[in-house]
Design an enzyme around this catalytic site. Structure first.
Site, mmCIF file in Angstrom:
data_model
loop_
_atom_site.group_PDB
_atom_site.id
_atom_site.type_symbol
_atom_site.label_atom_id
_atom_site.label_comp_id
_atom_site.label_asym_id
_atom_site.label_seq_id
_atom_site.Cartn_x
_atom_site.Cartn_y
_atom_site.Cartn_z
ATOM 1 N N VAL A 261 49.863 57.596 -6.104
ATOM 2 C CA VAL A 261 50.332 56.316 -5.561
ATOM 3 C C VAL A 261 51.626 55.898 -6.257
ATOM 4 O O VAL A 261 52.620 55.540 -5.617
ATOM 5 C CB VAL A 261 49.248 55.221 -5.713
ATOM 6 C CG1 VAL A 261 49.792 53.846 -5.360
ATOM 7 C CG2 VAL A 261 48.046 55.545 -4.829
ATOM 8 N N ASP B 244 55.092 56.857 -17.470
ATOM 9 C CA ASP B 244 53.807 57.558 -17.646
ATOM 10 C C ASP B 244 53.736 58.018 -19.099
ATOM 11 O O ASP B 244 54.755 58.380 -19.707
ATOM 12 C CB ASP B 244 53.710 58.760 -16.695
ATOM 13 C CG ASP B 244 52.261 59.156 -16.457
ATOM 14 O OD1 ASP B 244 51.756 58.877 -15.362
ATOM 15 O OD2 ASP B 244 51.640 59.720 -17.377
ATOM 16 N N PHE C 76 47.304 51.732 0.973
ATOM 17 C CA PHE C 76 46.467 52.384 1.976
ATOM 18 C C PHE C 76 47.027 53.756 2.348
ATOM 19 O O PHE C 76 46.970 54.178 3.497
ATOM 20 C CB PHE C 76 46.337 51.484 3.214
ATOM 21 C CG PHE C 76 45.765 50.125 2.893
ATOM 22 C CD1 PHE C 76 44.394 49.956 2.740
ATOM 23 C CD2 PHE C 76 46.598 49.021 2.700
ATOM 24 C CE1 PHE C 76 43.866 48.710 2.424
ATOM 25 C CE2 PHE C 76 46.085 47.774 2.379
ATOM 26 C CZ PHE C 76 44.703 47.612 2.238
ATOM 27 N N ARG D 102 47.458 57.704 2.752
ATOM 28 C CA ARG D 102 46.620 58.901 2.883
ATOM 29 C C ARG D 102 47.370 60.061 2.274
ATOM 30 O O ARG D 102 48.586 60.216 2.509
ATOM 31 C CB ARG D 102 46.373 59.226 4.364
ATOM 32 C CG ARG D 102 45.361 58.336 5.036
ATOM 33 C CD ARG D 102 45.490 58.436 6.532
ATOM 34 N NE ARG D 102 46.851 58.059 6.936
ATOM 35 C CZ ARG D 102 47.328 58.187 8.162
ATOM 36 N NH1 ARG D 102 46.574 58.692 9.112
ATOM 37 N NH2 ARG D 102 48.559 57.812 8.465
ATOM 38 N N LEU E 168 36.751 59.628 14.041
ATOM 39 C CA LEU E 168 35.538 60.066 14.731
ATOM 40 C C LEU E 168 35.600 61.575 14.965
ATOM 41 O O LEU E 168 35.086 62.069 15.960
ATOM 42 C CB LEU E 168 35.362 59.314 16.051
ATOM 43 C CG LEU E 168 34.990 57.824 15.933
ATOM 44 C CD1 LEU E 168 34.846 57.183 17.313
ATOM 45 C CD2 LEU E 168 33.687 57.625 15.145
ATOM 46 N N GLY F 173 32.887 66.824 11.012
ATOM 47 C CA GLY F 173 33.298 67.840 10.042
ATOM 48 C C GLY F 173 32.212 68.071 9.018
ATOM 49 O O GLY F 173 31.053 67.666 9.213
ATOM 50 N N GLY G 204 35.680 63.891 2.017
ATOM 51 C CA GLY G 204 35.835 64.148 0.584
ATOM 52 C C GLY G 204 37.033 63.394 0.049
ATOM 53 O O GLY G 204 37.452 62.384 0.617
ATOM 54 N N CYS H 183 38.981 59.090 -2.686
ATOM 55 C CA CYS H 183 39.023 57.677 -2.286
ATOM 56 C C CYS H 183 37.804 57.185 -1.526
ATOM 57 O O CYS H 183 37.126 56.271 -1.973
ATOM 58 C CB CYS H 183 40.282 57.428 -1.487
ATOM 59 S SG CYS H 183 41.742 57.946 -2.389
ATOM 60 N N ARG I 206 39.284 67.228 -5.185
ATOM 61 C CA ARG I 206 38.253 66.280 -5.618
ATOM 62 C C ARG I 206 37.249 65.983 -4.492
ATOM 63 O O ARG I 206 37.641 65.649 -3.391
ATOM 64 C CB ARG I 206 38.904 64.987 -6.115
ATOM 65 C CG ARG I 206 39.526 65.169 -7.499
ATOM 66 C CD ARG I 206 40.252 63.939 -7.956
ATOM 67 N NE ARG I 206 41.464 63.692 -7.177
ATOM 68 C CZ ARG I 206 42.268 62.659 -7.344
ATOM 69 N NH1 ARG I 206 41.999 61.765 -8.265
ATOM 70 N NH2 ARG I 206 43.350 62.509 -6.596
#
Ligand code: UGA
Length: 442
Positions: free
Chosen positions: A12, A31, A153, A155, A254, A257, A261, A264, A332
């Site tokens: 992010v 960081d 939000f 992806r 919809l 699968g 995973g 999030c 993950r």
């Protein structure tokens, strides 16, 4: 023009920093991980995200973007400080806020010497109530900080587009002035039609987790319906088309699968369930969707067993795709990992291939043989299981694959292959939520 600081060079933080710099804002990304900083300074990315490397390189080169580890200097020279540090959640749904708490402690120290106002914008996903606590702690620093919750939000795989053309911007604060300052920053580069929502801290925190939980519920819902379709002679794609034409329902999230995973959806659902236990509120729908998601991976293995089990011979299963979704190298909570674990436990020989995740996955499964491409994977397999819908898997030469497999059988967990054609060229094809009519052709 306000100067921006982004704390946390993760998925992010780096997207936000690169996009603010691209929009013309002088931006520093902080960081504490020196190795990560060196990678970035070399113009490389610590993870895979389409388009991000070029954006970062360009803005580092022109000086709009800087990356370093000195928080105090960055806070002194910035007007708006975005927090985008990791907030992992354990199996019980408890969030580990130690990185966020550490940054807030440092901000309090730094703030004691600041003369004027800074906006602290939290983008890390946190359990509801966290912002109130952080805001009170930050209040101890001369009153120079104004804390805002501004969830992301994005992806994975389409982060840059999601950041620059978002469906909405949610800003949680009780201060009109702070809301305006932050909204104005976004308005200089987002499309004019972008909806902005001003709400409380608690509402902003909930919106983030509730959105992900709702998406998870939709996916688990359709996965269960897909399982039903297989038993009653129906094709889930037709069912989705039919219900999706109802404008109140639509068709997004919809697609059946092997289960959702990533870091999030599963994590936010566990976290909101932990809050519900604490507050003694029943969230049985989210609970059921989480359970259905765990079961979905087991159902894939059950299907594999029914196709490929033979007590006389050890069957070889080829797993096509490992990432939890395409266009990311993120493993993950990837369904493929659970499927491989269960298959090994059942005594199958497992081969695997992913266009980007092979090196990471190899570390997790030393006993699995990793193929160099899909054709190498298909060699001597009794069943190919497509788990991740990488675009290139839809373009494979299945005539070639048929010749090199031990038995030409495909389980397409994402319904991206042309099942009818595969049956015509001699495959036994199984989809997700598609009854066995194709199989009968073969
Ligand atoms: C998700 C949300 O979509 C983002 O809005 C949010 O910002 C992000 O989490 C986050 O909290 O940071 P992401 O995890 O990148 O984004 O992935 P999605 O594209 O939402 O997919 C999640 C999982 O659901 C994947 O495993 C995917 O294969 C699965 N999925 C998705 C389905 O099985 N069926 C669908 O129809 C859609």
């Amino acid at each position: 023009m306000p100067k921006c600081c982004v704390v946390g060079a993760g998925r992010v933080g780096l997207v936000a920093a690169a996009c603010f710099a691209e929009a013309g804002y002088a931006t520093i990304c902080i960081d504490s991980n020196q190795e990560k900083l060196l990678t970035l300074q070399d113009g490389l990315l610590p993870f895979y995200e389409p388009g991000l490397q070029e954006l970062i390189r360009r803005n580092l080169n022109c000086g709009k973007l800087q990356v370093n580890s000195c928080l105090s200097e960055a806070v002194r020279t910035s007007d708006i400080i975005f927090l985008a540090v990791g907030t992992p959640v354990n199996q019980q749904g408890e969030a580990d806020l130690s990185d966020l708490n550490h940054v807030v402690d440092e901000l309090v120290q730094i703030g004691r010497e600041l003369q004027d106002k800074r906006i602290i914008v939290n983008k890390s996903t946190v359990p509801v109530g966290t912002g109130d606590n952080l805001s009170r702690r930050l209040g101890k620093a001369n009153g120079c900080y104004h804390y805002v919750s501004n969830p992301e939000f994005l992806r994975e795989g389409s982060s840059i587009r999601d950041f620059t053309v978002p469906d909405r911007v949610v800003i949680g604060t009780d201060s009109n002035r702070t809301y305006e300052d932050l909204a104005n920053l976004y308005k200089t580069f987002l499309p004019e039609t972008t909806p902005f929502l001003k709400c409380s801290l608690e509402e902003a925190e909930l919106i983030k987790q509730v959105a992900n939980a709702f998406l998870g519920i939709r996916i688990s819902f359709i996965n269960e319906i897909a399982n039903l379709c297989e038993q009653v002679g129906a094709d889930v794609r037709k069912v989705v088309q039919g219900i999706g034409l109802d404008r109140r329902i639509g068709t997004s999230y919809l697609k059946p699968g092997p289960g959702f995973g990533g870091s999030c959806l599963p994590k936010d659902m566990r976290s909101i369930l932990a809050t519900s236990r604490l507050k003694r509120v029943d969230l049985s729908l989210i609970e059921a969707a989480t359970r259905a998601n765990e079961l979905q991976r087991q159902l894939v293995v059950k299907k594999i067993k029914s196709v490929a089990n033979d007590s006389q011979l050890q069957k070889t299963i080829g797993i096509l795709g490992l990432a939890y979704k395409p266009e990311t190298d993120d493993l993950r909570e990837a369904p493929a990992l659970d499927i491989i674990r269960l298959l090994i436990r059942e005594g199958f020989k497992v081969k695997a291939y992913d266009p980007v995740c092979n090196p990471e996955a190899q570390k997790l499964f030393p006993g699995v043989s990793f193929a160099s491409d899909p054709y190498d994977l298909a060699k001597d397999c009794d069943l190919l299981v497509l788990v991740t819908e990488w675009k290139e898997f839809g373009e494979l030469d299945f005539l070639r694959i048929r010749k090199i497999m031990r038995s030409p059988q495909v389980l397409d967990c994402r319904n991206i292959l042309d099942g009818d054609r595969l049956c015509q060229i001699g495959f036994t094809y199984f989809g997700a939520g598609i009854s066995s009519t194709c199989v009968e052709h073969s």
